[in-house]
Design a protein around this motif. Structure first.
Motif, PDB file in Angstrom:
ATOM      1  N   ALA A 235      24.524  34.945 -10.158  1.00 25.25           N
ATOM      2  CA  ALA A 235      25.840  35.320 -10.687  1.00 25.25           C
ATOM      3  C   ALA A 235      26.764  34.107 -10.810  1.00 25.25           C
ATOM      4  O   ALA A 235      26.636  33.147 -10.073  1.00 25.25           O
ATOM      5  CB  ALA A 235      26.477  36.342  -9.757  1.00 25.25           C
ATOM      6  N   GLU A 254      29.724  46.994  -9.380  1.00 29.56           N
ATOM      7  CA  GLU A 254      29.060  47.345  -8.116  1.00 29.56           C
ATOM      8  C   GLU A 254      29.731  46.573  -6.992  1.00 29.56           C
ATOM      9  O   GLU A 254      30.322  45.511  -7.239  1.00 29.56           O
ATOM     10  CB  GLU A 254      27.578  46.919  -8.157  1.00 29.56           C
ATOM     11  CG  GLU A 254      26.764  47.621  -9.221  1.00 29.56           C
ATOM     12  CD  GLU A 254      25.428  46.915  -9.479  1.00 29.56           C
ATOM     13  OE1 GLU A 254      24.947  46.173  -8.600  1.00 29.56           O
ATOM     14  OE2 GLU A 254      24.897  47.095 -10.581  1.00 29.56           O
ATOM     15  N   TRP A 255      29.638  47.053  -5.773  1.00 28.51           N
ATOM     16  CA  TRP A 255      30.113  46.267  -4.643  1.00 28.51           C
ATOM     17  C   TRP A 255      29.258  45.013  -4.513  1.00 28.51           C
ATOM     18  O   TRP A 255      28.055  45.046  -4.784  1.00 28.51           O
ATOM     19  CB  TRP A 255      29.957  47.061  -3.332  1.00 28.51           C
ATOM     20  CG  TRP A 255      31.019  48.095  -3.131  1.00 28.51           C
ATOM     21  CD1 TRP A 255      31.910  48.553  -4.058  1.00 28.51           C
ATOM     22  CD2 TRP A 255      31.276  48.799  -1.914  1.00 28.51           C
ATOM     23  NE1 TRP A 255      32.715  49.500  -3.490  1.00 28.51           N
ATOM     24  CE2 TRP A 255      32.348  49.677  -2.179  1.00 28.51           C
ATOM     25  CE3 TRP A 255      30.720  48.801  -0.644  1.00 28.51           C
ATOM     26  CZ2 TRP A 255      32.862  50.528  -1.204  1.00 28.51           C
ATOM     27  CZ3 TRP A 255      31.218  49.643   0.329  1.00 28.51           C
ATOM     28  CH2 TRP A 255      32.294  50.501   0.049  1.00 28.51           C
ATOM     29  N   PHE A 257      27.737  43.221  -1.804  1.00 30.02           N
ATOM     30  CA  PHE A 257      27.491  43.429  -0.375  1.00 30.02           C
ATOM     31  C   PHE A 257      27.378  42.099   0.357  1.00 30.02           C
ATOM     32  O   PHE A 257      26.871  41.118  -0.188  1.00 30.02           O
ATOM     33  CB  PHE A 257      26.200  44.243  -0.184  1.00 30.02           C
ATOM     34  CG  PHE A 257      26.269  45.584  -0.845  1.00 30.02           C
ATOM     35  CD1 PHE A 257      26.964  46.622  -0.258  1.00 30.02           C
ATOM     36  CD2 PHE A 257      25.667  45.798  -2.078  1.00 30.02           C
ATOM     37  CE1 PHE A 257      27.057  47.852  -0.881  1.00 30.02           C
ATOM     38  CE2 PHE A 257      25.762  47.021  -2.714  1.00 30.02           C
ATOM     39  CZ  PHE A 257      26.455  48.053  -2.119  1.00 30.02           C
ATOM     40  N   ARG A 276      15.696  35.133  -0.731  1.00 27.67           N
ATOM     41  CA  ARG A 276      16.275  34.438  -1.874  1.00 27.67           C
ATOM     42  C   ARG A 276      15.583  33.098  -2.126  1.00 27.67           C
ATOM     43  O   ARG A 276      15.489  32.629  -3.249  1.00 27.67           O
ATOM     44  CB  ARG A 276      17.745  34.222  -1.570  1.00 27.67           C
ATOM     45  CG  ARG A 276      18.460  33.556  -2.678  1.00 27.67           C
ATOM     46  CD  ARG A 276      19.878  33.342  -2.289  1.00 27.67           C
ATOM     47  NE  ARG A 276      20.480  32.538  -3.303  1.00 27.67           N
ATOM     48  CZ  ARG A 276      21.598  32.846  -3.927  1.00 27.67           C
ATOM     49  NH1 ARG A 276      22.240  33.933  -3.600  1.00 27.67           N
ATOM     50  NH2 ARG A 276      22.084  32.057  -4.844  1.00 27.67           N
ATOM     51  N   PHE A 346      19.772  47.246  -6.361  1.00 24.71           N
ATOM     52  CA  PHE A 346      20.595  47.220  -7.572  1.00 24.71           C
ATOM     53  C   PHE A 346      19.833  46.904  -8.845  1.00 24.71           C
ATOM     54  O   PHE A 346      20.400  46.924  -9.929  1.00 24.71           O
ATOM     55  CB  PHE A 346      21.801  46.278  -7.420  1.00 24.71           C
ATOM     56  CG  PHE A 346      21.472  44.905  -6.888  1.00 24.71           C
ATOM     57  CD1 PHE A 346      20.844  43.973  -7.661  1.00 24.71           C
ATOM     58  CD2 PHE A 346      21.823  44.572  -5.587  1.00 24.71           C
ATOM     59  CE1 PHE A 346      20.561  42.710  -7.174  1.00 24.71           C
ATOM     60  CE2 PHE A 346      21.544  43.311  -5.082  1.00 24.71           C
ATOM     61  CZ  PHE A 346      20.907  42.376  -5.876  1.00 24.71           C
ATOM     62  N   LYS A 410      28.860  43.390 -14.096  1.00 28.48           N
ATOM     63  CA  LYS A 410      27.633  43.119 -14.843  1.00 28.48           C
ATOM     64  C   LYS A 410      27.738  43.647 -16.271  1.00 28.48           C
ATOM     65  O   LYS A 410      28.402  44.652 -16.518  1.00 28.48           O
ATOM     66  CB  LYS A 410      26.436  43.772 -14.132  1.00 28.48           C
ATOM     67  CG  LYS A 410      26.218  43.241 -12.719  1.00 28.48           C
ATOM     68  CD  LYS A 410      24.994  43.863 -12.048  1.00 28.48           C
ATOM     69  CE  LYS A 410      24.791  43.283 -10.652  1.00 28.48           C
ATOM     70  NZ  LYS A 410      23.683  43.926  -9.923  1.00 28.48           N
ATOM     71  N   TRP A 425      26.104  38.381 -15.218  1.00 31.01           N
ATOM     72  CA  TRP A 425      26.450  38.829 -13.874  1.00 31.01           C
ATOM     73  C   TRP A 425      27.610  37.952 -13.403  1.00 31.01           C
ATOM     74  O   TRP A 425      27.458  36.730 -13.260  1.00 31.01           O
ATOM     75  CB  TRP A 425      25.294  38.618 -12.887  1.00 31.01           C
ATOM     76  CG  TRP A 425      24.216  39.646 -12.916  1.00 31.01           C
ATOM     77  CD1 TRP A 425      23.947  40.530 -13.919  1.00 31.01           C
ATOM     78  CD2 TRP A 425      23.240  39.875 -11.887  1.00 31.01           C
ATOM     79  NE1 TRP A 425      22.858  41.298 -13.581  1.00 31.01           N
ATOM     80  CE2 TRP A 425      22.414  40.913 -12.339  1.00 31.01           C
ATOM     81  CE3 TRP A 425      22.984  39.303 -10.649  1.00 31.01           C
ATOM     82  CZ2 TRP A 425      21.335  41.396 -11.590  1.00 31.01           C
ATOM     83  CZ3 TRP A 425      21.918  39.775  -9.910  1.00 31.01           C
ATOM     84  CH2 TRP A 425      21.108  40.823 -10.370  1.00 31.01           C
TER      85      TRP A 425
HETATM   86  P1  AMP Z   1      26.368  34.182  -4.501  1.00 29.99           P
HETATM   87  O1  AMP Z   1      25.430  34.146  -3.330  1.00 29.99           O
HETATM   88  O2  AMP Z   1      27.779  33.913  -4.115  1.00 29.99           O
HETATM   89  O3  AMP Z   1      25.873  33.354  -5.664  1.00 29.99           O
HETATM   90  O4  AMP Z   1      26.439  35.686  -5.056  1.00 29.99           O
HETATM   91  C1  AMP Z   1      25.325  36.322  -5.611  1.00 29.99           C
HETATM   92  C2  AMP Z   1      24.602  37.094  -4.527  1.00 29.99           C
HETATM   93  O5  AMP Z   1      25.329  38.282  -4.178  1.00 29.99           O
HETATM   94  C3  AMP Z   1      23.265  37.647  -4.958  1.00 29.99           C
HETATM   95  O6  AMP Z   1      22.279  36.646  -4.884  1.00 29.99           O
HETATM   96  C4  AMP Z   1      23.031  38.769  -3.976  1.00 29.99           C
HETATM   97  O7  AMP Z   1      22.396  38.248  -2.825  1.00 29.99           O
HETATM   98  C5  AMP Z   1      24.431  39.189  -3.571  1.00 29.99           C
HETATM   99  N1  AMP Z   1      24.774  40.572  -3.983  1.00 29.99           N
HETATM  100  C6  AMP Z   1      25.448  41.449  -3.200  1.00 29.99           C
HETATM  101  N2  AMP Z   1      25.642  42.606  -3.844  1.00 29.99           N
HETATM  102  C7  AMP Z   1      25.076  42.488  -5.079  1.00 29.99           C
HETATM  103  C8  AMP Z   1      24.964  43.345  -6.215  1.00 29.99           C
HETATM  104  N3  AMP Z   1      25.469  44.585  -6.222  1.00 29.99           N
HETATM  105  N4  AMP Z   1      24.328  42.858  -7.320  1.00 29.99           N
HETATM  106  C9  AMP Z   1      23.822  41.618  -7.338  1.00 29.99           C
HETATM  107  N5  AMP Z   1      23.903  40.764  -6.285  1.00 29.99           N
HETATM  108  C10 AMP Z   1      24.526  41.184  -5.171  1.00 29.99           C
END
Ligand code: AMP
Length: 561
Positions: A235, A254-255, A257, A276, A346, A410, A425
């Protein structure tokens, strides 16, 4: 069979080449020159890895084991070996110097026998493979013997590259980007096809072999395989909710999480979980395995989701608690009872033999909802389709009140883009955006902290060259307990120690908060962080997932606006 000398020669030439275009040409030439058997090996070697990143195979060679093998081969003390590394600043060069000074009486066995065949690329790989297979009692001695064999059978220059490969730190500036372009050039396959095949297979060696034998037609057929992780879709940050909505019109909310990502492969009753970092974490998460077995109604599927730990009131527990679960190798059942995980799914990228990545998000979600029976600890996350800013704000506030990070915005029509941090995303969090940076060095502390590494050098990533470019140091935000834990982790990653300064193998990612990014001539990246502070140790992220120089540059320019 290609002589290992050919590989060494190519590495030396590439190392001395300044431009990435010329480097690509040289890598392409090397890939063309080797045999089909050697091609996957050379493709990995040239990127400084021995096995594909996702593979469970691992040599487990730390710097101290390598120094022991080198000192035994060279007939010098480990102290002397360490001082050579300090003086030369590079393990490869130190190995070459140590072995060049070897007394005559200790000449290698192979040098006595004139017709001993020269070391081939596959000989080196074979020894590395032997090393990866040994475990348990006596394994250290066997690893050292295999390394000694290699050092004894090679020229001093070759030994330098073998030493670097042994700790998977080749340092010739070739990263995924250059290898991707080189495969494209060598076997006349469009770069985009190579890229996509790599995102789906995670195995550049396999992509290279397929490109050579079947060209673009076969490369585009390379696809998802159960139990082999695909790269996760990522994202981007959105500055405001309004800008996200105006770009996508209707958005899927979506939240976000507060947990750790899991990619779940279901192949009949066989469940495999990947973190990851695309590491196999199945054994650490038995509760997730059984929840998936019970509640996912599909013969085969690849699901994407977030696992988080909750306290009695259902609020998310600290990120470090979740990592305890992901890292755990022993007493997993006990830790699972202490830190139960909740899984929110998700996305669905594969179902009953069908690849869904090109289907729009709404269709993938419909299929996901259709195959998951929601239970307490495992559910499809709630998603709201809307174009109404008020509603998005309401969901955002709800997520924050529940203790989660924010929201994901998204694009409902978007495909699943493995490995991409694109515009489909977006993430919205309240805090100032943090950076994920790789720790490449440290300094011993003073006074009370004299036995601890107290300050850490941070670097961003340059995906084209695979290099890590420094942009600051962090010493704030680290408590004593964490300091002891970090010192222990980093002591296994020391490459060179010189006085108070330590160079570390780039392996650990820190999430760093900061006040501002400035231009700077002090650091190779050309930037410096103002007031960096450690927020989290991101064990779930691999160094090549760290923020890139391009992103640092973008944040810098946006700040100025
Ligand atoms: P970031 O780690 O800051 O790059 O944010 C993206 C991460 O948020 C993803 O890799 C997921 O591990 C996490 N995540 C939590 N909730 C969601 C969701 N609803 N959809 C996609 N990713 C999510």
């Amino acid at each position: 069979m290609t002589d290992f000398n050919e590989f060494t020669h190519a590495c030396r030439t590439i190392e001395n080449t300044p431009g990435s275009l010329d480097m690509t040409g040289q890598v392409a030439q090397l890939l063309q020159d080797v045999t089909c058997d050697e091609l996957p090996v050379v493709t990995h070697f040239i990127m400084g890895e021995v096995f594909p990143a996702w593979s469970a195979e691992d040599m487990g060679i730390g710097t101290s084991l390598l120094y022991t093998a080198l000192s035994k081969t060279a007939g010098i003390s480990i102290k002397k070996m360490e001082s050579l590394v300090r003086d030369t600043g590079d393990i490869g060069m130190a190995a070459t110097v140590a072995l060049s000074n070897k007394p005559r009486g200790q000449a290698t066995f192979s040098l006595f026998i004139e017709d001993t065949p020269p070391l081939s690329i596959l000989d080196v790989f074979g020894r590395f493979k032997n090393i990866s297979k040994v475990s348990g009692k006596g394994s250290q001695a066997t690893k050292i013997k295999n390394l000694q064999y290699l050092f004894n059978s090679s020229s001093t220059e070759q030994a330098g590259y073998i030493a670097r490969l042994a700790i998977e730190d080749l340092r010739i500036g070739v990263g995924e980007g250059i290898v991707r372009d080189a495969i494209s050039k060598a076997f006349e396959v469009p770069i985009s096809d190579v890229e996509r095949a790599f995102m789906l297979t995670n195995d550049m060696g396999l992509v290279a072999v397929t490109a050579r034998s079947g060209g673009s037609e076969e490369v585009t057929k390379l696809g998802i395989e159960l139990r082999r992780p695909i790269r996760m879709m990522l994202a981007q940050v959105t500055p405001t909710i309004e800008s996200a909505i105006s770009e996508m019109e209707t958005v899927a909310i979506e939240w976000k999480f507060d947990g750790a990502r899991v990619q779940i492969h279901k192949d009949g009753d066989n469940i495999t979980l990947f973190s990851r970092r695309l590491e196999d974490v199945t054994r650490s998460l038995p509760d997730i395995v059984s929840a998936v077995k019970e509640n996912v109604k599909a013969d085969s599927a690849i699901l994407d989701g977030e696992a988080f730990a909750v306290d009695e009131s259902g609020r998310p527990r600290a990120f470090q608690e979740i990592l305890k679960r992901f890292r755990r190798k022993y007493d997993v059942e006990l830790t699972a009872r202490e830190i139960p995980l909740t899984l929110r799914l998700f996305d669905l990228v594969y179902l009953n033999g069908e690849n869904l990545i090109d289907e729009p998000l709404t269709d993938r979600r419909a299929a996901l909802v259709g195959c998951v029976e929601n239970a307490g600890s495992i559910k499809v996350d709630e998603q709201v389709l809307t174009a109404d800013i008020e509603e998005v704000n309401r969901i955002y506030n709800e997520a924050l009140e529940a203790g989660h990070e924010g929201i994901m915005i998204k694009n409902p029509n978007s495909p699943y883009s493995p490995g991409k941090r694109g515009k489909n995303w977006l993430k919205k969090k309240p805090v100032m955006e943090t950076l994920d940076l790789v720790v490449i060095g440290a300094e011993w502390g003073y006074g009370r902290r004299a036995n601890y590494m107290g300050s850490y050098t941070l670097a961003c990533h340059d995906p084209d060259t695979g290099r890590f470019l420094p942009l600051g140091k962090v010493g704030t935000g680290i408590n004593d307990e964490q300091l002891a834990e970090l010192t222990e982790t980093f002591s296994k990653l020391i490459i060179i120690e010189s006085g108070m300064t330590i160079e570390l193998k780039p392996e650990v990612v820190f999430e760093i908060a900061f006040e501002e990014i400035q231009k700077s001539t002090n650091y190779e990246s050309g930037f410096a962080l103002r007031f960096p502070r450690l927020v989290n140790v991101r064990d779930d992220k691999s160094p090549d997932e760290a923020d890139t120089l391009v992103r640092i540059g973008n944040i810098y320019s946006n700040q100025r606006k």
